[in-house]
Design a protein around this motif. Structure first.
Motif, PDB file in Angstrom:
ATOM      1  N   SER A  28     -73.829  27.831 -19.582  1.00  0.00           N
ATOM      2  CA  SER A  28     -73.823  26.388 -19.821  1.00  0.00           C
ATOM      3  C   SER A  28     -74.984  26.033 -20.735  1.00  0.00           C
ATOM      4  CB  SER A  28     -73.959  25.630 -18.507  1.00  0.00           C
ATOM      5  OG  SER A  28     -72.908  25.970 -17.648  1.00  0.00           O
ATOM      6  N   GLU A  29     -74.986  24.786 -21.159  1.00  0.00           N
ATOM      7  CA  GLU A  29     -76.054  24.380 -22.091  1.00  0.00           C
ATOM      8  C   GLU A  29     -76.625  23.030 -21.680  1.00  0.00           C
ATOM      9  OE1 GLU A  29     -74.411  23.743 -26.019  1.00  0.00           O
ATOM     10  OE2 GLU A  29     -72.387  23.884 -25.269  1.00  0.00           O
ATOM     11  N   SER A  30     -77.372  23.051 -20.602  1.00  0.00           N
ATOM     12  CA  SER A  30     -77.974  21.799 -20.131  1.00  0.00           C
ATOM     13  C   SER A  30     -79.240  21.453 -20.897  1.00  0.00           C
ATOM     14  CB  SER A  30     -78.346  21.902 -18.652  1.00  0.00           C
ATOM     15  OG  SER A  30     -77.248  22.294 -17.904  1.00  0.00           O
ATOM     16  N   GLY A  31     -79.651  22.308 -21.793  1.00  0.00           N
ATOM     17  CA  GLY A  31     -80.909  22.079 -22.496  1.00  0.00           C
ATOM     18  C   GLY A  31     -82.022  22.878 -21.841  1.00  0.00           C
ATOM     19  N   THR A  32     -83.048  23.122 -22.609  1.00  0.00           N
ATOM     20  CA  THR A  32     -84.128  23.943 -22.098  1.00  0.00           C
ATOM     21  C   THR A  32     -84.700  23.387 -20.796  1.00  0.00           C
ATOM     22  OG1 THR A  32     -84.686  24.535 -24.361  1.00  0.00           O
ATOM     23  CG2 THR A  32     -86.350  24.962 -22.688  1.00  0.00           C
ATOM     24  N   GLY A  33     -85.010  22.083 -20.819  1.00  0.00           N
ATOM     25  CA  GLY A  33     -85.609  21.458 -19.624  1.00  0.00           C
ATOM     26  C   GLY A  33     -84.667  21.491 -18.453  1.00  0.00           C
ATOM     27  N   GLY A  34     -83.412  21.070 -18.705  1.00  0.00           N
ATOM     28  CA  GLY A  34     -82.424  21.059 -17.638  1.00  0.00           C
ATOM     29  C   GLY A  34     -82.188  22.453 -17.094  1.00  0.00           C
ATOM     30  N   SER A  92     -79.445  24.628 -25.510  1.00  0.00           N
ATOM     31  CA  SER A  92     -78.212  24.641 -26.294  1.00  0.00           C
ATOM     32  C   SER A  92     -78.440  25.389 -27.607  1.00  0.00           C
ATOM     33  CB  SER A  92     -77.734  23.224 -26.553  1.00  0.00           C
ATOM     34  OG  SER A  92     -78.786  22.459 -27.105  1.00  0.00           O
ATOM     35  N   GLY A 112     -75.778  15.004 -20.924  1.00  0.00           N
ATOM     36  CA  GLY A 112     -75.584  16.322 -21.523  1.00  0.00           C
ATOM     37  C   GLY A 112     -76.825  16.815 -22.234  1.00  0.00           C
ATOM     38  N   GLY A 113     -77.882  16.086 -22.118  1.00  0.00           N
ATOM     39  CA  GLY A 113     -79.041  16.394 -22.932  1.00  0.00           C
ATOM     40  C   GLY A 113     -80.080  17.254 -22.248  1.00  0.00           C
ATOM     41  N   GLU A 114     -81.295  17.150 -22.734  1.00  0.00           N
ATOM     42  CA  GLU A 114     -82.340  18.094 -22.393  1.00  0.00           C
ATOM     43  C   GLU A 114     -83.283  17.635 -21.305  1.00  0.00           C
ATOM     44  OE1 GLU A 114     -82.675  21.068 -24.741  1.00  0.00           O
ATOM     45  OE2 GLU A 114     -80.678  20.260 -24.463  1.00  0.00           O
ATOM     46  N   ASN A 115     -83.115  16.363 -20.879  1.00  0.00           N
ATOM     47  CA  ASN A 115     -84.133  15.869 -19.973  1.00  0.00           C
ATOM     48  C   ASN A 115     -83.982  16.467 -18.596  1.00  0.00           C
ATOM     49  OD1 ASN A 115     -85.262  13.864 -21.846  1.00  0.00           O
ATOM     50  ND2 ASN A 115     -83.189  13.076 -21.704  1.00  0.00           N
ATOM     51  N   PRO A 116     -85.078  16.962 -18.040  1.00  0.00           N
ATOM     52  CA  PRO A 116     -84.998  17.540 -16.708  1.00  0.00           C
ATOM     53  C   PRO A 116     -84.569  16.489 -15.691  1.00  0.00           C
ATOM     54  CG  PRO A 116     -87.226  17.713 -17.628  1.00  0.00           C
ATOM     55  CD  PRO A 116     -86.402  16.985 -18.614  1.00  0.00           C
ATOM     56  N   GLU A 158     -80.776  28.160  -8.800  1.00  0.00           N
ATOM     57  CA  GLU A 158     -79.344  28.011  -8.997  1.00  0.00           C
ATOM     58  C   GLU A 158     -78.791  28.948 -10.060  1.00  0.00           C
ATOM     59  OE1 GLU A 158     -78.270  23.919  -9.769  1.00  0.00           O
ATOM     60  OE2 GLU A 158     -79.716  23.230  -8.279  1.00  0.00           O
ATOM     61  N   GLY A 200     -83.431  20.103 -28.478  1.00  0.00           N
ATOM     62  CA  GLY A 200     -84.669  20.869 -28.571  1.00  0.00           C
ATOM     63  C   GLY A 200     -85.184  20.912 -29.998  1.00  0.00           C
ATOM     64  N   GLU A 210     -85.007  23.468 -14.786  1.00  0.00           N
ATOM     65  CA  GLU A 210     -84.867  22.744 -13.530  1.00  0.00           C
ATOM     66  C   GLU A 210     -83.979  23.521 -12.555  1.00  0.00           C
ATOM     67  OE1 GLU A 210     -85.493  19.215 -12.872  1.00  0.00           O
ATOM     68  OE2 GLU A 210     -84.376  19.157 -10.987  1.00  0.00           O
ATOM     69  N   ARG A 211     -82.813  23.947 -13.061  1.00  0.00           N
ATOM     70  CA  ARG A 211     -81.895  24.691 -12.200  1.00  0.00           C
ATOM     71  C   ARG A 211     -82.433  26.099 -11.920  1.00  0.00           C
ATOM     72  NH1 ARG A 211     -76.004  24.825 -14.360  1.00  0.00           N
ATOM     73  NH2 ARG A 211     -75.618  25.557 -12.237  1.00  0.00           N
ATOM     74  N   ALA A 232     -69.053  24.409 -16.771  1.00  0.00           N
ATOM     75  CA  ALA A 232     -69.620  25.303 -17.762  1.00  0.00           C
ATOM     76  C   ALA A 232     -69.033  25.043 -19.131  1.00  0.00           C
ATOM     77  CB  ALA A 232     -69.359  26.747 -17.360  1.00  0.00           C
ATOM     78  N   GLY A 233     -69.834  25.292 -20.147  1.00  0.00           N
ATOM     79  CA  GLY A 233     -69.334  25.195 -21.500  1.00  0.00           C
ATOM     80  C   GLY A 233     -68.512  26.419 -21.860  1.00  0.00           C
ATOM     81  N   ILE A 279     -74.897  33.593 -13.752  1.00  0.00           N
ATOM     82  CA  ILE A 279     -74.920  32.203 -14.185  1.00  0.00           C
ATOM     83  C   ILE A 279     -76.093  31.971 -15.127  1.00  0.00           C
ATOM     84  CG2 ILE A 279     -75.101  29.800 -13.436  1.00  0.00           C
ATOM     85  CD1 ILE A 279     -73.653  30.586 -10.916  1.00  0.00           C
TER      86      ILE A 279
END
Ligand SMILES: Nc1ncnc2c1ncn2[C@@H]1O[C@H](COP(=O)(O)OP(=O)(O)OP(=O)(O)O)[C@@H](O)[C@H]1O
Ligand SMILES: Nc1ncnc2c1ncn2[C@@H]1O[C@H](COP(=O)(O)OP(=O)(O)OP(=O)(O)O)[C@@H](O)[C@H]1O
Ligand SMILES: [Mg+2]
Ligand SMILES: [Mg+2]
Ligand SMILES: O=P([O-])([O-])[O-]
Lengths: 296, 304, 300, 308, 296
Positions: free
Chosen positions: C55-61, C30, D266-270, C70, C158, C64-65, B239-240, C25
């Protein structure tokens, strides 16, 4: 020659008077004067310390011109240490400290204004284990002249001369550009001698030069030493008393005495004499014990 | 026997020895020595500049809140790294727990049992050297795959992070342990075996105890490499930001280098100051570990 | 900060107000991360028993979770997309979209550059995937003869997607690529401020902080130049560079996990403060009312 | 002295003079050996694991993207710009680290006293312990603006290969110095003594005897430094830039393979998307590259190891 | 005792008939039968290879019960190699391969069903360099009994007995718990002997056990060997011919012969005889050369 039995418990108390049994191996090729002629080098009250350890105590010696002097004695008695002092190789040992004088043609080589590198150019050294450089045979010989900036008319001639001087020319003349590691142990050792004489030294020091060699190689090196004596002053350390008897003009016998308080085993010179005399008529009981094989 | 032909040798031209100057101090030699000194101290100079520069930047935040507070977005001037520091400590503990026994066991096998002539043992050896040079980030990918394989769906846990770091330092631990074992003299082993001890008895009772300082040093150096790694932790999804203390293997955590990495892209000056201060904290941890390794090495170094 | 760690307990709606414990969670954008993080921080001060991981996996990521079940909450800087909706449906994840703030992209230039307003076409001429412009006067002859220096976020942010998809609307979903890219907005600020023909884009509040070293461009979307500001963005005048930011809440988690519910309730309750900390433009009153209504809908 | 009681063999058969020498089974030892061997095999498992972890997504990736697209100089999935950037940064790093690392190694091995070395070597090794995030931050906030732009007056971009390469070079100095020092220290003392006894000074001995004798070890040290440089991530991610750039101008920003991996991870790609899988394709390429480099280095050492 | 000069060039052609000059140092403590009595060990056609290198060729030897047998010869002739074959220590050397038989009480220790560890429990070994474990004196002695799982009534008694057996008890009895590294070299070597006899072996192998020691320590170890002979069969490698003459009942002389094609120096047994006979009346020219100090 007595071989009568003696029991283990009593043998050490029975002094053996038949010393000098090696002297028979001694074959003199010439008369040796009572004192070293024109001493090239002279050691005065030499003391050597390794850190706090007193390795050598008060050694006095003279080395005559064109003579071979052998240093003998049991392991650890400081023979190598004394030898290394003669061309300031001990400077390179961390913690080694030298007291006293080592005069070379009247100049104390430990004086301030003396350049140890110039000393080593004049006083060459051959080591126990052959230590050629990982270079070609030619480059091994040329190394010394190159690094010392010797003015050389023809390096090829110098290399040939040095190899001839070390009785190696015929064996290697066709493979001068090959690695020195391709040579046998005895050849490598003669290469190291050739390398040393290439810089035209005055004195050659040898520390057990044959102890890693087989009998045949050993005898070649011994012959070579006797030959080199014509041009150089040679000082040799050896463990092999017969070798000392065979090649040297004079012999210095060292031993080590444990210090009463510290237990350090400090080396000292016991006896220095013409080789024939030392082996035939040792003056000191310790010399006598050593050459009769009582210990060592 | 061919005897030298140069018997008519000219008399020796002696070079003067008492020249008063030394070849060791010729200009060339001195220039060379200076160049070597420069090489040696260049890196150290950089390190000093780095530390001083960072310390100056971070100076306003050398306070206890830096380590007792959780990260704060609301008040950047009192933000802290408690979660990251605790997370890093947990990570180190479990990383050591995973990597050290495994690493020592593998090293013992390779050094004491394996027949080095066998091709598969040589493959292991070459492979180990390779693994030591594999980019850290790849171990993150491996840990993710391993976690999935073991059926853990939760990401960002102590387990995932320490698994990645353990995999990362395992080759280092193995290689340094082997060196430590190798430095135990052959004679000690021979002495033991000649008394009728088995190879394992010899290893367990003699070789390993004698190698402990070397093993400890290697392990600590491995850990000091792991402690600063952020890349594999990013990959395993640490986690960040979180604001609670880790409790166990399955706790969600963050780590100090990750917090620093994420702060470097913040806009507020206060965050950058805090990041600088946190870098000093991280460096203190790393330098502390290194110092410990040096102390162990020097204190227990044996001259056989 | 500080406080004892509470024990994790999966669920149970044991009272809404401040008494909950458990873990939440959050992952995703980001862009939204600072807000969700600020919410977590403010909540932890009131109730440290709720353990929030952001956390900051990005909008898409994040989606996904989220659609895998998750995470409890997913941050998003754009509305959820078709394939993501399908993924959530497939896993039986029901969710609610809550708008939490407004983000405004701001195009900035070096203060010394004599350009004040761009049309959307000019933005495309400047940043479009087919653009080869290297001098400002190629964009418009009235612009100064000055070399262009472009700075912008990397392709994975993003913000980049927003520029490429929503502003330029290019088929390739990309901008031109010959610019200095950085995930670090500071890099863009310093690049633009330090280069005479420099220009770049990022979030509005970020511009506000650096307003003294940069100049924001007004945008003309056919109805005259509009300056970027909170008011114009909220009012929907600053188009197309203003966008909504969302959180997506997993309905089941909200209903089963008191900690999640408490977090979300707290988030929305304090939305104005949180947006301020996150450096976004708060919702207008209408939008806020809508968000509150949607929140109430979850429990139903 | 009497030791009569200790006489005789200890054999179990009881027959004096015929001790029992039969092979025994030692089950505990057998188990231990299996455990130890399994641990050793783990390193193989790790390697296989890495390859497996990478290969699945890579297969997916190449289902969507052709080899040509991947190994091309332009486009979304092009890897060649990443490779050239990696090459650029690595070369700069080696230009820094090889001379300085070897210089430090020569000093430590040939000039420093034992005591000094005991203290200096770990100090140099510290450089390898500094976290790369810290180095990256330093490159970004100090080397580029203060050193390159202000002091050296170079026209470098905010992110650039030069700063990243320089700092990366500093980071691998200890790798090279430490291994090269080991190689030079392993040159037998006899070799040095031979040289000194010929009247060579220390510089000549170092350069003409010790250095050539240790060459294979030194080469291996450099190659290991190289693979460290190729695999380092955070420095380049922070300081080299995040844009693909085929430029060979070190003043430009450019993205390396590891920089790309960090950014994509660390980026945005699913997860599972083609863009995300690029990560694995690049990761595998990186793994293969470091593997090749290491195999070369090991072969180099084997082949040219000096048998003094 | 002749000391007449001979020129360097001719001396090698003059055979020296005064061999056996060491024999005088030989002091027999008892009658040695012509053949080894009750041979405890027997070596048959032993060949040893290190990788492709043929180190030892076709050695045949018997070792008599309660006798001391010395193996002598120049460096590299394979003495240590042969010795290490006698308790399968060569198993541990990577690439070493042994052919031929080594029978111990009639069992070939290289047979399949033989446990090398059991062999080593019965046939102990003392090394050139004293190699105590980094443990206390007590634990050094107790190590063997512990690892071999010997049933011991009182470990303290066993330790005392072993230390007394190695003539070390009086010197160390007050510091049994101290590190063995605090002892002097000679004491360490006796500790290693004590350690070996603590496991109650049958045969003790010693590889140059005194070569790292000073004369006084050496003579103590020699006395100890003569004493241990009452209970053990002892096989010793030594470089020091006088030592062989002083302590051994039988002597085996090895030398190394270069292979004509490969140049490998392969060791072989030249002569094996009662020590008194070997030194006084060598049958082989090579033995004669060696013991008269012509080389080595
Ligand atoms: N570099 C050193 N540092 C410390 N002590 C040393 C060093 N070199 C030799 N000594 C010690 O000095 C003493 C004399 O050593 P030296 O090598 O001169 O003996 P030696 O007579 O040549 O013995 P050997 O016959 O074994 O070569 C020995 O006790 C030795 O341990
Ligand atoms: N482990 C090994 N691997 C390869 N060759 C070896 C090994 N040990 C010994 N040798 C070689 O075998 C030959 C005999 O060696 P060994 O050690 O038995 O001789 P030695 O008679 O004991 O000599 P020394 O008197 O020097 O101890 C030598 O040529 C040696 O180089
Ligand atoms: Mg010596
Ligand atoms: Mg031997
Ligand atoms: O993290 P994003 O807001 O850029 O999706």
């Amino acid at each position: 020659m007595s071989t009568q039995p003696a029991t283990a418990s009593t043998r050490r108390s029975e002094p053996d008077h038949e010393v000098g049994s090696f002297a028979e191996a001694r074959e003199q090729s010439r008369e040796v004067p009572a004192a070293p002629p024109e001493p090239v080098m002279e050691v005065l009250k030499l003391n050597v310390y390794y850190g706090g350890f007193h390795a050598v105590h008060d050694v006095n010696l003279q080395f005559g011109k064109n003579e071979i002097t052998a240093l003998i004695g049991p392991s650890g008695c400081g023979k190598s240490t004394v030898l290394r002092c003669l061309n300031r190789m001990n400077d390179l040992v961390a913690g080694a400290r030298v007291e006293g004088e080592v005069n070379y043609h009247g100049t104390n080589i430990y004086a301030r204004e003396v350049d140890p590198i110039a000393v080593r150019t004049n006083i060459g050294m051959v080591f126990q284990k052959p230590n050629p450089f990982p270079k070609s045979i030619y480059d091994n010989i040329a190394y010394g002249p190159r690094v010392t900036g010797m003015k050389v008319e023809s390096m090829d001639d110098l290399v040939e001369e040095a190899l001839r001087g070390a009785a190696l020319w015929d064996e290697v003349k066709d493979k001068l550009k090959q690695s020195a590691y391709g040579l046998s142990g005895g050849q490598q050792q003669r290469l190291c001698i050739a390398r040393t004489i290439a810089t035209r030294p005055d004195v050659i020091l040898m520390d057990e030069p044959c102890s890693a060699l087989d009998p045949i190689a050993t005898s070649r090196i011994e012959d070579l030493m006797l030959d080199l004596r014509k041009d150089y002053t040679i000082i040799i350390v050896t463990h092999n008393m017969q070798q000392a008897a065979r090649v040297s003009d004079r012999t210095a016998f060292f031993t080590a005495r444990p210090d009463e308080t510290t237990g350090d085993r400090t080396g000292l010179l016991v006896e220095f004499d013409r080789t024939a005399d030392l082996f035939a008529r040792p003056h000191d009981k310790r010399t006598e014990d050593y050459i009769s094989g009582r210990f060592g | 026997m061919s005897i030298a032909t140069t018997t008519a040798r000219r008399t020796v031209e002696r070079t003067e020895v008492a020249t008063g100057k030394s070849k060791e101090r010729s200009p060339g030699s001195i220039a060379f020595l200076v160049a070597l000194w420069f090489s040696l101290f260049f890196g150290v100079m950089v390190l000093i500049v780095l530390i001083v520069d960072t310390a100056i930047n971070g100076a306003p935040r050398f306070d206890t809140e830096l380590i007792t507070n959780y990260a704060s977005r609301v008040s950047p001037e009192t933000t802290g790294f408690r979660a990251g520091i605790l997370g890093t400590i947990f990570l180190m503990g479990f990383t050591a727990l995973f990597a050290v026994p495994l690493g020592i066991a593998a090293a013992v096998y390779l050094e004491e049992f394996a027949d080095n002539e066998k091709w598969y043992n040589r493959v292991i050896e070459v492979n180990l050297q390779n693994l030591a040079a594999v980019p850290a980030i790849v171990y993150g990918l491996l840990a993710v795959a391993t976690m999935a394989l073991m059926g853990f769906s939760e990401t960002g846990t102590v387990l995932g992070g320490s698994l990645a770091l353990a995999l990362l330092i395992l080759p280092v631990v193995i290689i340094t342990t082997r060196e430590a074992l190798r430095s135990v003299p052959r004679e000690i082993r021979d002495g033991s075996l000649a008394l009728g001890a088995t190879t394992w008895q010899t290893t367990w009772r003699n070789t390993l105890p004698a190698a402990i300082p070397g093993i400890a040093t290697g392990t600590i150096l491995g850990l000091s490499r792991a402690i600063g790694e952020a890349a594999p932790l990013v990959v395993v999804g640490l986690a960040g930001s979180l604001r609670f203390d880790p409790e166990g293997l399955m706790s969600q955590i963050t780590a100090l280098p990750m917090q620093i990495y994420s702060l470097t892209s913040q806009s507020q000056e206060d965050f950058r100051v805090a990041a600088s201060a946190a870098i000093i904290v991280l460096l203190v941890l790393v330098l502390g570990l290194n110092a410990l390794a040096i102390i162990i090495r020097n204190k227990f170094q044996r001259s056989w | 900060g500080g406080g004892d760690a509470g024990q994790t307990s999966g669920g149970g709606g044991e009272g809404e107000a401040g008494g909950a414990s458990g873990s939440v969670i959050v992952d995703g954008s980001s862009t939204v991360f600072p807000m969700s993080d600020a919410a977590a921080e403010l909540l932890s001060e009131e109730n440290p028993e709720v353990q929030t991981t952001v956390s900051e996996s990005g909008t898409g990521g994040g989606f996904e979770r989220f659609c895998n079940g998750e995470t409890d909450i997913s941050d998003a800087s754009r509305p959820i997309e078709e394939d993501e909706i399908a993924a959530c449906e497939e896993n039986g994840i029901e969710y609610t979209e809550l708008q939490v703030a407004t983000d405004a992209l701001t195009m900035v230039v070096n203060p010394d550059l004599d350009v004040d307003c761009l049309t959307v076409d000019q933005i495309t001429a400047l940043w479009g995937p087919d653009s080869t412009a290297t001098n400002w006067n190629e964009i418009d002859p009235s612009f100064p003869d000055q070399e262009i220096a472009l700075f912008g976020p990397g392709t994975d942010s993003g913000t980049y997607d927003y520029m490429a998809n929503d502003v330029i609307g290019a088929e390739s979903e990309a901008t031109r690529s010959d610019y200095e890219a950085s995930e670090d907005d500071n890099v863009i600020v310093q690049g633009v401020a330090g280069t005479e023909g420099g220009t770049g884009y990022f979030g509005y509040t970020y511009f506000e902080e650096n307003a003294d070293s940069l100049k924001a461009l007004a945008i003309d979307n056919g109805e005259g130049c509009v300056e970027p500001s909170a008011e114009t963005a909220q009012a929907g005048e600053y188009t197309p560079l203003a966008r909504p930011l969302f959180i997506y809440v997993n309905n089941a988690k909200y209903n089963d996990n008191a900690a999640t519910a408490e977090y979300v309730d707290f988030y929305i309750e304090n939305l104005a403060d949180i947006a301020e900390v996150g450096q976004f433009i708060p919702l207008s009153e209408d939008l806020y009312a809508e968000t509150q209504a949607n929140l109430e809908g979850i429990a139903g | 002295m009497s030791a009569t009681t200790t006489a005789g063999p200890s054999g179990g058969a009881g027959l004096p003079g015929a001790p029992d020498l039969r092979r025994r089974t030692r089950p505990a030892e057998a188990v231990i050996k299996v455990v130890l061997r399994t641990s050793a095999l783990l390193s193989i498992a790790i390697t296989v694991g890495i390859v497996l972890a990478l290969i699945g997504p890579v297969i997916d990736f190449f289902g969507e993207v052709t080899f040509g697209e991947f190994f091309s100089t332009e486009g979304r999935f092009a890897v060649i710009p990443l490779v050239t950037a990696t090459f650029m940064v690595t070369v700069i790093a080696l230009l820094v680290a090889v001379p300085l690392g070897l210089g430090a190694a020569m000093y430590l091995s040939e000039y420093a006293s034992r005591r000094a070395r005991k203290f200096l070597k770990p100090t140099v090794e510290l450089l390898a312990g500094v976290p790369s995030v810290v180095y990256g931050f330093f490159a970004l906030t100090f080397v580029t603006p203060n050193l390159l732009q202000d002091i050296l007056n170079l026209d470098v971009g905010f992110t650039n290969a030069l700063a990243a390469g320089l700092v990366l070079g500093v980071m691998i100095i200890p790798t090279i110095a430490s291994l090269a020092e080991d190689a030079m220290s392993a040159v037998p003392q006899a070799m040095r003594q031979g040289s000194f006894a010929m009247g060579a000074n220390r510089m000549q001995t170092t350069l003409r005897v010790v250095f050539p004798a240790a060459l294979s070890g030194i080469a291996a040290a450099i190659v290991l430094g190289l693979s460290r440089a190729v695999g380092e991530t955070m420095i380049v991610a922070l300081a080299a830039g995040a844009v693909k750039n085929m430029s060979l101008d070190p003043r430009d920003g450019m993205q390396t393979m590891t920089g790309f991996i960090a950014q994509t991870a660390g980026g945005e790609n699913p997860v599972g998307s083609t863009a995300y899988n690029t990560l694995f394709a690049v990761g595998l390429l990186l793994f293969v590259l470091t593997l090749i480099i290491n195999v070369i280095s090991i072969a180099l050492v084997r082949r040219f190891r000096q048998a003094y």
